[in-house]
Motif scaffolding. Structure first.
Motif, PDB file in Angstrom:
ATOM      1  N   PHE B  15       0.872  -1.179   0.000  1.00 36.25           N
ATOM      2  CA  PHE B  15       0.000   0.000   0.000  1.00 36.25           C
ATOM      3  C   PHE B  15       0.901   1.218   0.000  1.00 36.25           C
ATOM      4  O   PHE B  15       1.455   1.556   1.047  1.00 36.25           O
ATOM      5  CB  PHE B  15      -0.848   0.077   1.264  1.00 36.25           C
ATOM      6  CG  PHE B  15      -1.856  -1.025   1.411  1.00 36.25           C
ATOM      7  CD1 PHE B  15      -2.983  -1.047   0.612  1.00 36.25           C
ATOM      8  CD2 PHE B  15      -1.686  -2.016   2.353  1.00 36.25           C
ATOM      9  CE1 PHE B  15      -3.925  -2.043   0.758  1.00 36.25           C
ATOM     10  CE2 PHE B  15      -2.620  -3.021   2.501  1.00 36.25           C
ATOM     11  CZ  PHE B  15      -3.740  -3.034   1.697  1.00 36.25           C
ATOM     12  N   VAL B  18       3.841   1.290   2.317  1.00 35.96           N
ATOM     13  CA  VAL B  18       3.726   0.221   3.318  1.00 35.96           C
ATOM     14  C   VAL B  18       3.704  -1.136   2.617  1.00 35.96           C
ATOM     15  O   VAL B  18       2.942  -1.353   1.689  1.00 35.96           O
ATOM     16  CB  VAL B  18       2.419   0.383   4.126  1.00 35.96           C
ATOM     17  CG1 VAL B  18       2.249  -0.790   5.079  1.00 35.96           C
ATOM     18  CG2 VAL B  18       2.418   1.687   4.874  1.00 35.96           C
ATOM     19  N   ALA B  20       2.572  -4.606   3.143  1.00 36.37           N
ATOM     20  CA  ALA B  20       1.735  -5.335   4.092  1.00 36.37           C
ATOM     21  C   ALA B  20       1.985  -6.839   4.003  1.00 36.37           C
ATOM     22  O   ALA B  20       1.976  -7.531   5.008  1.00 36.37           O
ATOM     23  CB  ALA B  20       0.263  -5.023   3.846  1.00 36.37           C
ATOM     24  N   ASP B  39       0.217 -11.732  14.943  1.00 36.83           N
ATOM     25  CA  ASP B  39       0.179 -10.520  15.746  1.00 36.83           C
ATOM     26  C   ASP B  39      -0.686  -9.450  15.093  1.00 36.83           C
ATOM     27  O   ASP B  39      -1.067  -9.580  13.944  1.00 36.83           O
ATOM     28  CB  ASP B  39       1.619  -9.999  15.837  1.00 36.83           C
ATOM     29  CG  ASP B  39       1.947  -9.621  17.251  1.00 36.83           C
ATOM     30  OD1 ASP B  39       1.021  -9.562  18.060  1.00 36.83           O
ATOM     31  OD2 ASP B  39       3.138  -9.391  17.528  1.00 36.83           O
ATOM     32  N   ASN B  40      -0.928  -8.370  15.829  1.00 35.50           N
ATOM     33  CA  ASN B  40      -1.593  -7.224  15.214  1.00 35.50           C
ATOM     34  C   ASN B  40      -0.739  -6.700  14.078  1.00 35.50           C
ATOM     35  O   ASN B  40       0.466  -6.549  14.206  1.00 35.50           O
ATOM     36  CB  ASN B  40      -1.752  -6.074  16.216  1.00 35.50           C
ATOM     37  CG  ASN B  40      -2.802  -6.370  17.252  1.00 35.50           C
ATOM     38  OD1 ASN B  40      -2.494  -6.440  18.429  1.00 35.50           O
ATOM     39  ND2 ASN B  40      -4.012  -6.553  16.809  1.00 35.50           N
ATOM     40  N   GLY B  41      -1.383  -6.416  12.970  1.00 34.63           N
ATOM     41  CA  GLY B  41      -0.653  -5.830  11.848  1.00 34.63           C
ATOM     42  C   GLY B  41       0.199  -6.826  11.097  1.00 34.63           C
ATOM     43  O   GLY B  41       0.981  -6.440  10.235  1.00 34.63           O
ATOM     44  N   ALA B  42       0.046  -8.123  11.400  1.00 33.18           N
ATOM     45  CA  ALA B  42       0.855  -9.118  10.695  1.00 33.18           C
ATOM     46  C   ALA B  42       0.454  -9.193   9.228  1.00 33.18           C
ATOM     47  O   ALA B  42       1.231  -9.609   8.375  1.00 33.18           O
ATOM     48  CB  ALA B  42       0.698 -10.479  11.355  1.00 33.18           C
ATOM     49  N   GLY B  43      -0.767  -8.822   8.941  1.00 37.04           N
ATOM     50  CA  GLY B  43      -1.220  -8.833   7.550  1.00 37.04           C
ATOM     51  C   GLY B  43      -2.343  -9.826   7.296  1.00 37.04           C
ATOM     52  O   GLY B  43      -2.676 -10.111   6.151  1.00 37.04           O
ATOM     53  N   LYS B  44      -2.967 -10.347   8.378  1.00 36.65           N
ATOM     54  CA  LYS B  44      -4.002 -11.357   8.215  1.00 36.65           C
ATOM     55  C   LYS B  44      -5.186 -10.820   7.433  1.00 36.65           C
ATOM     56  O   LYS B  44      -5.626 -11.416   6.446  1.00 36.65           O
ATOM     57  CB  LYS B  44      -4.490 -11.842   9.590  1.00 36.65           C
ATOM     58  CG  LYS B  44      -3.395 -12.389  10.493  1.00 36.65           C
ATOM     59  CD  LYS B  44      -3.946 -12.863  11.815  1.00 36.65           C
ATOM     60  CE  LYS B  44      -4.532 -11.755  12.678  1.00 36.65           C
ATOM     61  NZ  LYS B  44      -3.582 -10.713  13.068  1.00 36.65           N
ATOM     62  N   SER B  45      -5.689  -9.661   7.856  1.00 36.26           N
ATOM     63  CA  SER B  45      -6.875  -9.114   7.180  1.00 36.26           C
ATOM     64  C   SER B  45      -6.546  -8.791   5.738  1.00 36.26           C
ATOM     65  O   SER B  45      -7.347  -9.035   4.840  1.00 36.26           O
ATOM     66  CB  SER B  45      -7.360  -7.867   7.906  1.00 36.26           C
ATOM     67  OG  SER B  45      -7.763  -8.182   9.214  1.00 36.26           O
ATOM     68  N   THR B  46      -5.370  -8.228   5.517  1.00 38.67           N
ATOM     69  CA  THR B  46      -4.969  -7.900   4.155  1.00 38.67           C
ATOM     70  C   THR B  46      -4.920  -9.165   3.301  1.00 38.67           C
ATOM     71  O   THR B  46      -5.382  -9.190   2.164  1.00 38.67           O
ATOM     72  CB  THR B  46      -3.578  -7.247   4.174  1.00 38.67           C
ATOM     73  OG1 THR B  46      -3.604  -6.147   5.072  1.00 38.67           O
ATOM     74  CG2 THR B  46      -3.192  -6.767   2.787  1.00 38.67           C
ATOM     75  N   GLN B  87     -13.937  -8.729   9.490  1.00 40.16           N
ATOM     76  CA  GLN B  87     -13.744  -8.294  10.871  1.00 40.16           C
ATOM     77  C   GLN B  87     -14.726  -7.177  11.216  1.00 40.16           C
ATOM     78  O   GLN B  87     -15.300  -7.140  12.282  1.00 40.16           O
ATOM     79  CB  GLN B  87     -12.295  -7.771  10.992  1.00 40.16           C
ATOM     80  CG  GLN B  87     -11.801  -7.568  12.396  1.00 40.16           C
ATOM     81  CD  GLN B  87     -10.291  -7.413  12.435  1.00 40.16           C
ATOM     82  OE1 GLN B  87      -9.636  -7.298  11.408  1.00 40.16           O
ATOM     83  NE2 GLN B  87      -9.731  -7.412  13.623  1.00 40.16           N
ATOM     84  N   GLU B 172     -11.516 -13.006  12.494  1.00 37.67           N
ATOM     85  CA  GLU B 172     -11.725 -12.748  13.924  1.00 37.67           C
ATOM     86  C   GLU B 172     -13.195 -12.675  14.294  1.00 37.67           C
ATOM     87  O   GLU B 172     -13.666 -11.686  14.845  1.00 37.67           O
ATOM     88  CB  GLU B 172     -11.036 -11.430  14.331  1.00 37.67           C
ATOM     89  CG  GLU B 172      -9.555 -11.467  14.031  1.00 37.67           C
ATOM     90  CD  GLU B 172      -8.777 -10.416  14.800  1.00 37.67           C
ATOM     91  OE1 GLU B 172      -9.252 -10.005  15.876  1.00 37.67           O
ATOM     92  OE2 GLU B 172      -7.699 -10.040  14.338  1.00 37.67           O
ATOM     93  N   HIS B 204      -6.839 -14.318  17.280  1.00 41.57           N
ATOM     94  CA  HIS B 204      -5.681 -14.072  18.134  1.00 41.57           C
ATOM     95  C   HIS B 204      -5.630 -15.102  19.250  1.00 41.57           C
ATOM     96  O   HIS B 204      -4.651 -15.165  19.985  1.00 41.57           O
ATOM     97  CB  HIS B 204      -5.802 -12.706  18.809  1.00 41.57           C
ATOM     98  CG  HIS B 204      -5.512 -11.586  17.905  1.00 41.57           C
ATOM     99  ND1 HIS B 204      -4.317 -11.455  17.265  1.00 41.57           N
ATOM    100  CD2 HIS B 204      -6.262 -10.537  17.528  1.00 41.57           C
ATOM    101  CE1 HIS B 204      -4.336 -10.369  16.527  1.00 41.57           C
ATOM    102  NE2 HIS B 204      -5.513  -9.794  16.660  1.00 41.57           N
TER     103      HIS B 204
ATOM    104  N   ARG D  16       9.397  -2.631   6.992  1.00 38.17           N
ATOM    105  CA  ARG D  16       8.199  -2.718   6.179  1.00 38.17           C
ATOM    106  C   ARG D  16       7.754  -1.367   5.622  1.00 38.17           C
ATOM    107  O   ARG D  16       6.665  -1.220   5.112  1.00 38.17           O
ATOM    108  CB  ARG D  16       7.063  -3.333   6.994  1.00 38.17           C
ATOM    109  CG  ARG D  16       7.400  -4.759   7.446  1.00 38.17           C
ATOM    110  CD  ARG D  16       6.168  -5.469   7.861  1.00 38.17           C
ATOM    111  NE  ARG D  16       5.505  -4.724   8.936  1.00 38.17           N
ATOM    112  CZ  ARG D  16       4.289  -5.001   9.349  1.00 38.17           C
ATOM    113  NH1 ARG D  16       3.588  -5.945   8.794  1.00 38.17           N
ATOM    114  NH2 ARG D  16       3.758  -4.309  10.324  1.00 38.17           N
ATOM    115  N   ARG D 376      -6.944   6.644   4.900  1.00 43.80           N
ATOM    116  CA  ARG D 376      -6.943   5.788   3.713  1.00 43.80           C
ATOM    117  C   ARG D 376      -8.177   6.014   2.869  1.00 43.80           C
ATOM    118  O   ARG D 376      -9.241   6.162   3.398  1.00 43.80           O
ATOM    119  CB  ARG D 376      -6.886   4.314   4.122  1.00 43.80           C
ATOM    120  CG  ARG D 376      -5.462   3.848   4.214  1.00 43.80           C
ATOM    121  CD  ARG D 376      -5.336   2.728   5.239  1.00 43.80           C
ATOM    122  NE  ARG D 376      -4.033   2.778   5.843  1.00 43.80           N
ATOM    123  CZ  ARG D 376      -3.752   2.202   6.998  1.00 43.80           C
ATOM    124  NH1 ARG D 376      -4.687   1.595   7.676  1.00 43.80           N
ATOM    125  NH2 ARG D 376      -2.541   2.285   7.504  1.00 43.80           N
TER     126      ARG D 376
END
Ligand code: ATP
Ligand code: ATP
Ligand code: MG
Ligand code: MG
Lengths: 289, 259, 376, 376, 259
Positions: B15, B18, B20, B39-46, B87, B172, B204, D16, D376
């Motif tokens: 992005f 970034v 991701a 973890d948070n921000g690991a990229g799961k949702s992406t 989510q 989640e 999580h 990153r 965003r």
């Protein structure tokens, strides 16, 4: 050669009546070999107009032509232009006295109240007792003066006989119809220009009242000319806008080139266009008339 | 071993500045529940949005039943049998339950050349599916905004189950739920899986994952840390992998190992 | 409705809910506010202007036409607003389309049907551009369409002046004589019925003037037909079709909707095009009826459309509303505007009334909406 | 910046993130778009109208005054917009306040300072009412202030016509002679400096008419002073005070802000009052300078204020923006409007330019804002 | 036994026709962590919003250090030493970290009669407090919108800790967090509690609650099911209480008791 003049009007962008003047200054400009710029406040706000006059005089033209839509507002800027040595001619609304006080060379135009009054007197002679003044531009002071003059000419109170019609033709039309249905004893109509005259014609036609009500209007257009010929409109007050545009340009050019200028103001109107004198008028209605 | 329903190979997603996802591979087979942890921000949702056609991957391949595919929009993914519960739910509170349930796939009935929404069918199916999930609705034209959080969650899952012919993605689904609602969701996952649907479950909570998961993939900073099969890995190992190891140890000590 | 498999018994919930009366429940619909408003407004004018001719056939036709005008643009604005966007360029679009028709037919001499076609194509194209900019840049439609409010008005005046030296172009009526498409916008229907009614003495005839002997109402103007058709089609589109569901979804939450597979961008662009279409219908009816187009037509119409829609119960931020409500809003607007004339109220007070009605309607509608949607 | 106790090492994150150049970082501020726009606009007019008198002293004063006018209402609109609300009634408020001043002073014969005081009290009261309705009903301010746009304009015309039979009331200049408060709004400062400059031949003198011998510019009009003062105070208020933080917070997320102890309702009502205050300053300067008030003053000024603010980089939905940006937006607006006259462009094209500039500015600003806020 | 810092007695709260709280009593003492547990919609958030001055109770009494009080606004509660981290964070993404940190309690410096924001102090404190929580900020004027979810959560907690002189309320602070971030939050709770602050901790996760809690109160349908003291109650009992018992049992069976 190639002098530059600026004409400042008070009309909003879309006011069709000013086309005649625009055409007149274009014609005069071509004939005299000068440029004439036309400026106006987009929404018709007179305070904006004062700024435009200030702007015009800051650009050092060879002459300024302006209306006196509101003496209070325009006095200062016009005086400053005169003070800078720019020749100023006032046109259209405003009076000779106001023009003199500003220091303008002359005034070419028609006093609004008097024009309305003249129309009112004419209407009184025709037996009008109750009228409606269709004001499509109620926020403009000159428009209210016309209605007031008309009432004064008739010798009646204006009261609620002035209708704030808005500028949308369908709304004007239906408002007239509503008014006439609610006040069936109305026997006179004054419209303040083509914007309100055209829908009023349509309204009368639809109500089958064409020709049964005494109908006067300001200004001319092809439709109005046709209506005069067919006796629906009794008269149109013609202030001969062509002269208001054409003459100042010619006078200012000659002043710039040869230093000559007439000594008196010119009354371009009111002239009443009726069935009697319509033929000549009709040919150029809306363009030069 | 059955052929994977859906396979993602070396997916990258950037992005702007970034990054991701930096190359993630993943597959799901019929009837399995594959847990995606991290973890948070690991990229799961992406990552799951890429599967669902919401994002287009910057690089990498997607195969559906072995055939390489490019999802141009969420519709494409849905048409390929991939249903997703996001989510953030993807529910519209001002609209009725039925309209939400069918959103994007409304049933129509033809009147000559015209096609109208088939409300009787839509309402009946909605009521029936919600009943199957254990919720008796008062009326299907009730606005979703008037439902409780748990009820909304259920509508979202019921919708996905109803349409999700082959792959069901749950991002989640349990994080905001109470104990009983959570059990309900886990039981549903179990039920759906037994029908041969491949379920991708993001959480999580290691215990929730272990309760239903057949395989476990851990993401960290946009990369896969590896995939484990049920029974090969303990809760503690999984936990360590997700958190990155050493730092956690000391905390655990002071808190009595109950996280 | 079945008693089986109920793990989370719904009935238990009721212990924490106070009762709502069934009557209240049956009544609360998006249009409730507008319906109630319509009743109040009619009662009011029956009382204060009942004998002024407002409810005679001509009077009814009078406010009927005005309401129809509002309704035409309100339908476009309503669907667009439900889809979550705004169009402030409606008024400028009305002026623009009108000038296009007059220019193509009168000044350039093409047939009127062709001019109308050109106007529709150009206007819908501009609508699509509006929509494209909104979805592409992600800017609020308020800003994008505000820019077009200025751009279109400027272009209209500029084009009119630079081609014809005038801001009013007349002569369309003459050009439209016998044109079948033009009659679709400017004609009247049921002429036969009305002369029969007049012959039966059920409606009056003119007693004097050039039309003496003809019925006072000689037909239903096409603008009313257009309004009814658009309202009915709009209502069906919104409530009965798949696309209607997408309109609600796009306005309710565009991310959620597009994640669920709704083609949100297409929906929004189409709604901008519809709004432009409605503006052009309005402009065409007006140009054909009055025979002239002027650069200043349609000033502030965008606000009047939005006001009708909001009086009709739609949510300014999208996702909620009804076409029937918007039509009732237009009716209220038209009746109040004309009714004040019939009642003889000082006409400058109209704006004051309008503002007050808007406020009251919106407060009532908000209350109703919260009951329906559980919004807080 | 210390190396101790770092459980989540920040540095690891960078793997990153791609790099952003430090120059880019230093430049991205809310006003960047407006600053760049200002430079472009000035360069443009230096090129096309450099010799038209636009940059001579009178020319500068001309667009200076116009920009100052825009700036005065833009300050109010800017702070209100940052606080998350809108005011569409600004234009009507300008007309209304002007008529109140003229009515009280000329028609009713009270001293001008008293009339001005009355106008401020009434206007600020209406602003408070606007705000009260918005926070009390939870309605969008678009609707509430749209209602007041109509109500105030209607009242203005009604009051003017019913008391004086006119929509214009003159004679304020005569009444204001020697009034100290009126001079605060309509006077000029630095008169001495300018006559000295004229004596030195640095600026021209009038050569004819009643003012012959006086310098063409005899001082800085108070309206410019008001604009500067309001911009500076507004900027300090917004960026340097606790209240300024509350304005951002109220507009950014009013629930979050009020949960954190920010008195959101008070902030919003005060901002509506400020907006009304600015409109009244505008109206008073105009009435005192021109000596008359008219019912049509201020038409569409609300849009012009909003456009200035948005060109200046503020976010239409609140929580982000800058007063300096809004002032630059007003400057761009004023310079473009007057500059097109200087350049001799057909005046109907002004709107087209304005629309295009608005679009471009907003797209640029959105890009900048996203970089700053990570939106965003 | 020390006197409670904050005591709520028979609190009721109605929203229109919804009865969210039907008489709940609760107290918190210095240095204890009191967990508030319960199903979705049990009324936990509503209850703590009442403590925080966001809602005014329909009925019931609030005592601060034994003195009966009426909170008119969140400010009143803050001034009484009650700091809250809301479930939905109460952060404003468009604003800078410093501005968010100090929101509603901005430090000012006087210049004669004028008072300006004291940015040097505000920035310094923000950097320092965030550092204490284990996050080194690049710059305090960065917008909160550019932070990750975990970082935002930390700002919210740091803010509450910094101002929360006596009572700190945390509404589901861990539900969206990863394993490491969760440990961090739990460790912070522990640290704050040892400083003598009373902590109210809301969670759906029994294990998280047991890790730090001293007392446990379970809400159900707007009523208290009772309060238990640490050690007196097991994880299983607590879980049963939260979910209402019987139904859960069968699910547990089929899922292997791992919920
Ligand atoms: N649209 C976007 N633009 C820029 N960055 C994004 C975007 N969406 C996600 N990211 C970034 O990508 C990274 C991965 O985000 P993602 O939401 O996939 O994490 P996650 O594993 O789902 O975390 P969580 O457990 O908190 O839900 C984060 O650093 C996030 O800030
Ligand atoms: N402002 C409100 N208006 C009407 N009802 C409300 C409002 N706020 C909460 N409720 C209702 O009150 C009840 C309790 O809600 P609350 O948010 O306190 O639950 P909770 O225990 O925090 O649940 P969760 O675990 O899902 O966060 C719910 O039924 C909710 O719908
Ligand atoms: Mg996620
Ligand atoms: Mg909660």
């Amino acid at each position: 050669e190639n002098e530059r003049f600026v004409l400042v009007s008070h009309a909003p962008d879309s006011d069709s009546w000013w086309n005649t003047i625009k055409n007149a200054i274009k014609l005069a400009g071509d004939q005299m070999g000068v440029t004439v710029e036309y400026r106006n406040p987009p929404t018709g706000d007179l305070a904006d107009m004062a700024r435009i006059i200030e702007q015009a005089s800051a650009s050092n033209p060879d002459g300024i032509i302006s209306t006196i839509a509101d003496f209070n507002v325009l006095k200062g800027p016009l005086e400053n232009a005169v003070g800078k040595g720019i020749p100023v001619i006032t046109i259209n609304s405003g009076t000779e006295e106001q023009s003199k006080e500003i220091g303008a060379l002359m005034h070419v135009g028609q006093p609004e109240f008097d024009a309305g009054k003249g129309a009112g007197e004419k209407a009184k002679a025709a037996g009008v007792t109750k009228f409606v003044c269709v004001n499509h531009y109620i926020t403009n002071p000159a428009s209210v003066e016309r209605c007031q003059g008309f009432a004064a000419g008739l010798g009646v109170e204006l009261g609620s006989q002035m209708v704030d019609s808005g500028q949308d033709p369908a709304e004007i039309k239906s408002k007239i119809m509503a008014y006439l249905q609610a006040n069936p004893d109305t026997n006179g109509i004054l419209t303040l220009g083509p914007t309100s005259a055209h829908p009023t014609l349509a309204a009368l036609d639809e109500m089958g009242k064409s020709g049964t009500i005494y109908f006067g209007t300001f200004d001319l257009s092809p439709e109005i000319a046709t209506a005069i010929k067919s006796d629906v409109i009794s008269f149109a007050i013609d202030q001969q806008p062509f002269l208001q545009g054409y003459l100042p340009v010619v006078i200012l050019t000659n002043l710039a080139r040869y230093g000559v200028v007439p000594g008196n103001s010119i009354n371009s109107g009111p002239g009443f266009v009726t069935k009697a004198n319509i033929a000549k008028v009709e040919q150029y209605a809306g363009e030069y008339r | 071993m059955t052929e994977p329903l859906l396979e993602l190979i070396d997916i990258e997603k950037h992005f702007g500045h970034v990054i991701a996802l930096a190359g993630v591979s993943f597959s799901i087979r019929p009837g399995e529940c594959h847990c995606l942890l991290g973890d948070n921000g690991a990229g799961k949702s992406t990552f799951i949005k890429t599967m669902a056609g919401v994002h287009k991957p910057t690089a990498g391949k997607i195969r559906v039943c072995g055939k390489e595919t490019n999802f141009q929009s969420p519709r494409d993914a849905m048409d390929a049998g991939i249903a997703t519960v996001y989510q953030d739910l993807a529910m519209i509170p001002l609209m009725s339950i039925t309209r939400n349930f069918w959103m994007g796939r409304e049933p129509v009935r033809k009147f000559g050349p015209l096609r109208f929404l088939d409300f009787p069918k839509a309402n009946a199916v909605t009521m029936e599916e919600m009943r199957k999930m254990g919720i008796n609705l008062r009326a299907p034209d009730q606005a979703v905004g008037t439902l409780s959080g748990g009820e909304r969650q259920t509508v979202a899952i019921a919708r996905a189950v109803y349409f999700g012919a082959r792959v069901l993605i749950l991002d989640e689904p349990t994080s905001a739920l109470g104990v009983r609602q959570t059990s309900n969701v886990l039981a549903t996952i179990d039920k759906v899986r037994k029908q041969g649907v491949g379920v991708i479950f993001i959480s999580h909570n290691v215990r929730h994952a272990l309760a239903v998961g057949d395989r476990f993939t851990v993401l960290n900073r946009g990369k896969t840390l590896g995939t484990a099969v049920r029974g090969e890995i303990s809760a503690e190992e999984l936990q360590d992998m997700m958190a990155g190891g050493q730092e956690l140890a000391e905390l655990e000590g002071s808190l009595g190992g109950t996280v | 409705m079945n008693e089986a498999g109920n793990q989370l018994p719904q009935t238990q919930k009721d212990e924490r809910l106070r009762e709502i009366s069934p009557l209240k429940k049956a009544l609360i619909r998006p249009e409730l506010g507008a319906s109630a408003g319509t009743i109040v407004v009619f009662l009011f004018f029956l009382l204060v202007a009942g004998d002024s001719g407002m409810f005679a056939p001509e009077g009814v036709l009078n406010w009927g036409v005005v309401s129809a005008q509002f309704a035409i643009i309100a339908v476009g604005a309503c669907l667009l607003m439900i889809a979550g966007e705004f169009d402030l360029s409606v008024g400028s679009m009305i002026g623009f389309s009108g000038i296009v028709i007059a220019l193509v037919s009168v000044t350039w001499g093409y047939p009127v049907w062709f001019a109308i076609l050109v106007a529709f194509v150009v206007a819908i194209g501009i609508g699509a551009l509006n929509g494209y900019l909104v979805i592409k840049t992600g800017l609020p439609s308020f800003i994008v369409t505000l820019a077009f409010l200025y751009i279109l008005r400027g272009l209209t005046i500029f084009v009119a002046i630079s081609t014809t030296q005038q801001t009013i172009i007349g002569g369309v009526r003459e050009a439209a004589q016998g044109d079948p498409i033009a009659a679709l916008f400017g004609g009247k229907i049921f002429r036969g019925l009305f002369s029969w009614l007049a012959d039966q003495g059920l409606i009056d005839k003119f007693v004097a003037g050039p039309k003496a002997g003809q019925p006072v109402i000689d037909g239903i103007p096409m603008i009313i037909v257009w309004a009814l058709v658009l309202v009915v089609l709009g209502h069906i589109l919104l409530t009965r079709t798949r696309f209607g569901n997408w309109i609600f979804a796009a306005g309710g939450d565009n991310v959620a909707a597009s994640n669920s597979g709704v083609p949100v961008k297409r929906v929004k662009v189409l709604m901008f095009m519809l709004s432009a279409f409605c503006a052009t219908v309005f402009a065409t009816c007006q140009v054909i009826e009055f025979g002239s187009a002027a650069a200043d037509r349609g000033l502030l119409k965008e606000f009047e459309a939005i006001i009708s829609v909001v009086i009709g119960g739609a949510l300014l931020t999208g996702g909620y509303g009804s076409v029937i409500g918007a039509a009732l809003g237009a009716l209220i607007f038209g009746v109040v505007q004309q009714g004040l004339f019939f009642a003889g109220v000082e006409s400058s007070l109209f704006r004051v009334f309008l503002g007050v009605i808007l406020l009251l309607a919106v407060i009532l509608n908000t209350y109703i909406r919260r009951m329906i949607t559980g919004e807080r």
